[in-house]
Design an enzyme around this catalytic site. Structure first.
Site, mmCIF file in Angstrom:
data_model
loop_
_atom_site.group_PDB
_atom_site.id
_atom_site.type_symbol
_atom_site.label_atom_id
_atom_site.label_comp_id
_atom_site.label_asym_id
_atom_site.label_seq_id
_atom_site.Cartn_x
_atom_site.Cartn_y
_atom_site.Cartn_z
ATOM 1 N N ASP A 77 80.807 43.567 -5.718
ATOM 2 C CA ASP A 77 80.390 44.975 -5.634
ATOM 3 C C ASP A 77 79.656 45.256 -6.937
ATOM 4 O O ASP A 77 80.287 45.340 -8.003
ATOM 5 C CB ASP A 77 81.622 45.886 -5.491
ATOM 6 N N TYR A 174 67.905 59.138 -4.513
ATOM 7 C CA TYR A 174 67.587 57.708 -4.336
ATOM 8 C C TYR A 174 66.237 57.389 -4.997
ATOM 9 O O TYR A 174 66.115 56.387 -5.709
ATOM 10 C CB TYR A 174 67.562 57.384 -2.844
HETATM 11 N N1 LIG Z 1 64.790 49.374 4.067
HETATM 12 C C1 LIG Z 1 63.978 50.178 3.417
HETATM 13 O O1 LIG Z 1 63.364 51.080 4.012
HETATM 14 C C2 LIG Z 1 63.758 50.000 1.932
HETATM 15 C C3 LIG Z 1 62.577 50.513 1.368
HETATM 16 C C4 LIG Z 1 62.379 50.370 0.004
HETATM 17 C C5 LIG Z 1 63.307 49.721 -0.771
HETATM 18 N N2 LIG Z 1 64.445 49.225 -0.211
HETATM 19 C C6 LIG Z 1 65.436 48.570 -1.075
HETATM 20 O O2 LIG Z 1 65.623 47.248 -0.615
HETATM 21 C C7 LIG Z 1 66.916 46.802 -1.026
HETATM 22 C C8 LIG Z 1 67.590 46.133 0.149
HETATM 23 O O3 LIG Z 1 67.819 47.107 1.153
HETATM 24 P P1 LIG Z 1 67.701 46.785 2.711
HETATM 25 O O4 LIG Z 1 66.604 47.600 3.234
HETATM 26 O O5 LIG Z 1 67.676 45.340 2.945
HETATM 27 O O6 LIG Z 1 69.045 47.463 3.231
HETATM 28 P P2 LIG Z 1 70.323 46.835 3.961
HETATM 29 O O7 LIG Z 1 69.925 46.085 5.163
HETATM 30 O O8 LIG Z 1 71.264 47.975 4.104
HETATM 31 O O9 LIG Z 1 70.881 45.803 2.885
HETATM 32 C C9 LIG Z 1 71.449 46.257 1.689
HETATM 33 C C10 LIG Z 1 72.143 45.100 0.996
HETATM 34 O O10 LIG Z 1 72.705 45.590 -0.238
HETATM 35 C C11 LIG Z 1 74.072 45.240 -0.269
HETATM 36 N N3 LIG Z 1 74.843 46.215 -1.020
HETATM 37 C C12 LIG Z 1 74.918 47.555 -0.853
HETATM 38 N N4 LIG Z 1 75.775 48.084 -1.733
HETATM 39 C C13 LIG Z 1 76.249 47.056 -2.482
HETATM 40 C C14 LIG Z 1 77.173 46.952 -3.549
HETATM 41 N N5 LIG Z 1 77.805 48.024 -4.031
HETATM 42 N N6 LIG Z 1 77.414 45.738 -4.093
HETATM 43 C C15 LIG Z 1 76.803 44.633 -3.603
HETATM 44 N N7 LIG Z 1 75.922 44.661 -2.597
HETATM 45 C C16 LIG Z 1 75.653 45.862 -2.032
HETATM 46 C C17 LIG Z 1 74.510 45.188 1.204
HETATM 47 O O11 LIG Z 1 75.622 44.307 1.345
HETATM 48 P P3 LIG Z 1 77.146 44.738 1.542
HETATM 49 O O12 LIG Z 1 77.146 46.004 2.344
HETATM 50 O O13 LIG Z 1 77.729 43.555 2.253
HETATM 51 O O14 LIG Z 1 77.684 44.903 0.167
HETATM 52 C C18 LIG Z 1 73.280 44.556 1.839
HETATM 53 O O15 LIG Z 1 73.325 43.158 1.701
HETATM 54 C C19 LIG Z 1 67.649 48.032 -1.560
HETATM 55 O O16 LIG Z 1 67.657 48.019 -2.956
HETATM 56 C C20 LIG Z 1 66.810 49.181 -1.041
HETATM 57 O O17 LIG Z 1 66.906 50.305 -1.891
HETATM 58 C C21 LIG Z 1 64.688 49.342 1.134
#
Ligand SMILES: NC(=O)c1ccc[n+]([C@@H]2O[C@H](COP(=O)([O-])OP(=O)(O)OC[C@H]3O[C@@H](n4cnc5c(N)ncnc54)[C@H](OP(=O)(O)O)[C@@H]3O)[C@@H](O)[C@H]2O)c1
Length: 291
Positions: A77, A174
């Site tokens: 975490d 965010y």
């Molecule tokens: N999807 C979008 O629209 C978007 C756009 C711009 C930027 N981003 C960024 O891209 C990154 C990845 O997001 P995603 O879109 O792939 O979302 P996602 O599918 O929800 O994946 C998020 C990942 O972060 C992990 N996570 C969340 N809280 C955590 C914690 N406290 N400790 C360790 N791991 C944690 C989750 O794993 P667990 O829940 O298993 O811990 C999961 O593996 C993020 O930083 C997000 O802000 C996303």
């Protein structure tokens, strides 16, 4: 050692300056889903050795199995500084080195700024910002032990967002966390230049992952599935752009380039950007039956 940036500036394409993925040790936070999982898939295919970190250990074990079972799966975490230290130290110990750290773990909440309470703000900062700086703090001493190969000793990649460049309604806090990550990357890139550690920030537009489900569950609003002026991307597209920037490090990755140009240009005309953002705000209010 010649600076690869200077060589690129001269327009000379030198293949030997590309970092090799085969055998590269890459630590990825947030590797249990979405962008992190997809980048793990693409890197594994190229022979990289991975340390996969997230809270859902079962998901990480599944991912490791899918990728051949030779990677590390570590429950972490990133909101817990001690857990970040454990993730990095275990990676370095079990893999023998760290070449690339991808600070990808993160989440958002679909709420207005004035509706987001201190605990919600704090948790987002703990995960998105301090989770990033703590992993970096513990990884840098390991990256510094590496020899310089293809111009670099190692790389830190921070997955920020397109929303880092412009505060966006319904994800205001965010956006603030992602802007902090971007500023941290900018400063760190200069601080680590002499050490030949590349620092890259990544700025995806909305991407099809679990992000939306989490942000809606924790938040108050539903966002329309698509918007007229911002492109939704696939995790595969974003991951592919990240992999290219691991092979050939650059300061920023904008998987949809137009967003980078538009939002950067937009900083010069805040009144116009406010008007565009208000159109979006109004659309979301209607979508939620609030107008
Ligand atoms: N999807 C979008 O629209 C978007 C756009 C711009 C930027 N981003 C960024 O891209 C990154 C990845 O997001 P995603 O879109 O792939 O979302 P996602 O599918 O929800 O994946 C998020 C990942 O972060 C992990 N996570 C969340 N809280 C955590 C914690 N406290 N400790 C360790 N791991 C944690 C989750 O794993 P667990 O829940 O298993 O811990 C999961 O593996 C993020 O930083 C997000 O802000 C996303």
């Amino acid at each position: 050692m010649e600076d690869p940036n200077d060589i690129v500036a001269e327009g000379v394409y030198i293949v030997s300056m590309l970092r090799k993925l085969n055998g590269m040790v890459v630590a990825i936070t947030g590797a249990s889903a979405g962008i992190g999982l997809e980048v793990a898939r693409q890197l594994s295919q190229e022979g990289a050795r991975l340390s996969l970190g997230a809270r859902r250990k079962g998901r990480l074990d599944d991912a490791n199995r899918e990728l051949g079972g030779s990677h590390l799966a570590i429950e972490v975490d990133v909101a817990e500084p001690e857990a970040c230290r454990g993730f990095i130290e275990q990676t370095a110990r079990d893999m023998g080195r760290i070449d690339t750290l991808i600070c990808n773990a993160g989440y958002g909440i679909y709420k207005r700024v004035d509706e987001t309470d201190a605990a919600e703000v704090r948790r987002m900062m703990d995960v998105d910002v301090i989770g990033t700086t703590e992993c970096i703090r513990h990884a840098v001493p390991h990256l510094l032990k590496n020899e310089i190969v293809a111009g670099w000793r190692g790389q830190i990649m921070i997955v920020s967002s397109a929303a880092a460049r412009r505060g966006t309604p319904f994800i205001g806090v965010y956006s603030g966390a992602k802007a902090a990550q971007m500023a941290i990357a900018e400063a760190l890139r200069v601080e680590l230049r002499d050490a030949r550690i590349a620092v890259t920030s990544v700025h995806p537009t909305p991407t099809k992952t679990e992000f939306r489900d989490v942000a809606e569950r924790l938040g108050k609003y539903k966002l329309p599935p698509s918007s007229n002026f911002i492109k939704t991307q696939s995790a595969e597209e974003v991951a592919a752009a990240m992999v290219r920037a691991i092979v050939n490090p650059r300061p920023e990755v904008w998987p949809w380039r137009l967003a980078g140009w538009g939002l950067s240009g937009g900083t010069l005309v805040p009144r116009l950007m406010d008007r565009l953002m208000y159109k979006y705000f109004d659309g979301v209010m209607r979508h939620n039956g609030l107008r």
